[in-house]
Design a protein around this motif. Sequence first.
Motif, PDB file in Angstrom:
ATOM      1  N   GLN A 286       0.870  -1.171   0.000  1.00 58.66           N
ATOM      2  CA  GLN A 286       0.000   0.000   0.000  1.00 58.66           C
ATOM      3  C   GLN A 286       0.898   1.208   0.000  1.00 58.66           C
ATOM      4  O   GLN A 286       1.873   1.260   0.753  1.00 58.66           O
ATOM      5  N   SER A 287       0.618   2.176  -0.867  1.00 58.52           N
ATOM      6  CA  SER A 287       1.487   3.350  -0.917  1.00 58.52           C
ATOM      7  C   SER A 287       0.660   4.629  -1.004  1.00 58.52           C
ATOM      8  O   SER A 287      -0.447   4.638  -1.532  1.00 58.52           O
ATOM      9  N   MET A 288       1.215   5.699  -0.459  1.00 59.83           N
ATOM     10  CA  MET A 288       0.620   7.025  -0.525  1.00 59.83           C
ATOM     11  C   MET A 288       1.577   7.896  -1.313  1.00 59.83           C
ATOM     12  O   MET A 288       2.715   8.131  -0.889  1.00 59.83           O
ATOM     13  N   GLN A 289       1.129   8.352  -2.489  1.00 64.64           N
ATOM     14  CA  GLN A 289       1.972   9.161  -3.354  1.00 64.64           C
ATOM     15  C   GLN A 289       1.859  10.634  -2.966  1.00 64.64           C
ATOM     16  O   GLN A 289       0.809  11.090  -2.520  1.00 64.64           O
ATOM     17  N   VAL A 290       2.932  11.360  -3.156  1.00 63.28           N
ATOM     18  CA  VAL A 290       2.950  12.795  -2.873  1.00 63.28           C
ATOM     19  C   VAL A 290       2.378  13.524  -4.078  1.00 63.28           C
ATOM     20  O   VAL A 290       2.721  13.218  -5.229  1.00 63.28           O
ATOM     21  N   ALA A 291       1.518  14.509  -3.828  1.00 64.02           N
ATOM     22  CA  ALA A 291       0.950  15.297  -4.916  1.00 64.02           C
ATOM     23  C   ALA A 291       2.019  16.228  -5.478  1.00 64.02           C
ATOM     24  O   ALA A 291       2.820  16.792  -4.730  1.00 64.02           O
ATOM     25  N   GLU A 292       2.041  16.370  -6.777  1.00 64.02           N
ATOM     26  CA  GLU A 292       3.001  17.273  -7.423  1.00 64.02           C
ATOM     27  C   GLU A 292       2.629  18.716  -7.106  1.00 64.02           C
ATOM     28  O   GLU A 292       1.463  19.095  -7.196  1.00 64.02           O
ATOM     29  N   PRO A 293       3.608  19.555  -6.749  1.00 55.68           N
ATOM     30  CA  PRO A 293       3.299  20.963  -6.456  1.00 55.68           C
ATOM     31  C   PRO A 293       2.919  21.753  -7.697  1.00 55.68           C
ATOM     32  O   PRO A 293       2.233  22.741  -7.617  1.00 55.68           O
ATOM     33  N   ARG A 294       3.351  21.320  -8.845  1.00 53.05           N
ATOM     34  CA  ARG A 294       3.022  22.027 -10.088  1.00 53.05           C
ATOM     35  C   ARG A 294       2.525  20.996 -11.095  1.00 53.05           C
ATOM     36  O   ARG A 294       2.876  19.804 -11.034  1.00 53.05           O
ATOM     37  N   PRO A 295       1.719  21.407 -12.044  1.00 50.32           N
ATOM     38  CA  PRO A 295       1.212  20.464 -13.037  1.00 50.32           C
ATOM     39  C   PRO A 295       2.338  19.932 -13.930  1.00 50.32           C
ATOM     40  O   PRO A 295       3.292  20.647 -14.244  1.00 50.32           O
ATOM     41  N   ILE A 296       2.217  18.684 -14.321  1.00 49.57           N
ATOM     42  CA  ILE A 296       3.190  18.067 -15.211  1.00 49.57           C
ATOM     43  C   ILE A 296       2.804  18.422 -16.654  1.00 49.57           C
ATOM     44  O   ILE A 296       1.661  18.199 -17.053  1.00 49.57           O
ATOM     45  N   ARG A 297       3.756  18.958 -17.409  1.00 52.56           N
ATOM     46  CA  ARG A 297       3.470  19.370 -18.787  1.00 52.56           C
ATOM     47  C   ARG A 297       3.589  18.171 -19.701  1.00 52.56           C
ATOM     48  O   ARG A 297       4.518  17.389 -19.619  1.00 52.56           O
ATOM     49  N   CYS A 298       2.630  18.029 -20.579  1.00 53.01           N
ATOM     50  CA  CYS A 298       2.667  16.987 -21.605  1.00 53.01           C
ATOM     51  C   CYS A 298       3.372  17.538 -22.824  1.00 53.01           C
ATOM     52  O   CYS A 298       3.182  18.668 -23.215  1.00 53.01           O
ATOM     53  N   MET A 299       4.236  16.730 -23.403  1.00 54.02           N
ATOM     54  CA  MET A 299       4.976  17.199 -24.579  1.00 54.02           C
ATOM     55  C   MET A 299       4.421  16.614 -25.826  1.00 54.02           C
ATOM     56  O   MET A 299       3.887  15.650 -25.957  1.00 54.02           O
TER      57      MET A 299
END
Length: 102
Positions: free
Chosen positions: A89-102
């Motif tokens: 079971q894992s709890m992921q950290v939310a990204e502070p900024r949006p991830i850009r799609c290339m």
Amino acid sequence: MKNMSRRELCVSLPMLAAIGTGTPQALALQQKPAAPSTPPSPAAGAGTLGPAHAIAYEAMPLRTMANGGESRDIAHGTLATGETVNLHQSMQVAEPRPIRCM
């Protein structure tokens, strides 16, 4: 006895068929007593797999990941058929900024 129409007869056929298929199995169980079945024990080196049981959340070892997330190992081992199982079971950290799609 009530006279049945063809429609009523056709509607009742699946029910009669279902009743008839269970009869031989029920007779076989009555004639031959069932042998006591024991659950297979885990093989040597099978890890933590075994009979079903409850695991307290606090009893699962906590592992902190490099990005600050947390992971708890629940069970691991090998099934009788040879497949390896690792449950966590894992709890992921939310990204502070949006991830850009290339």
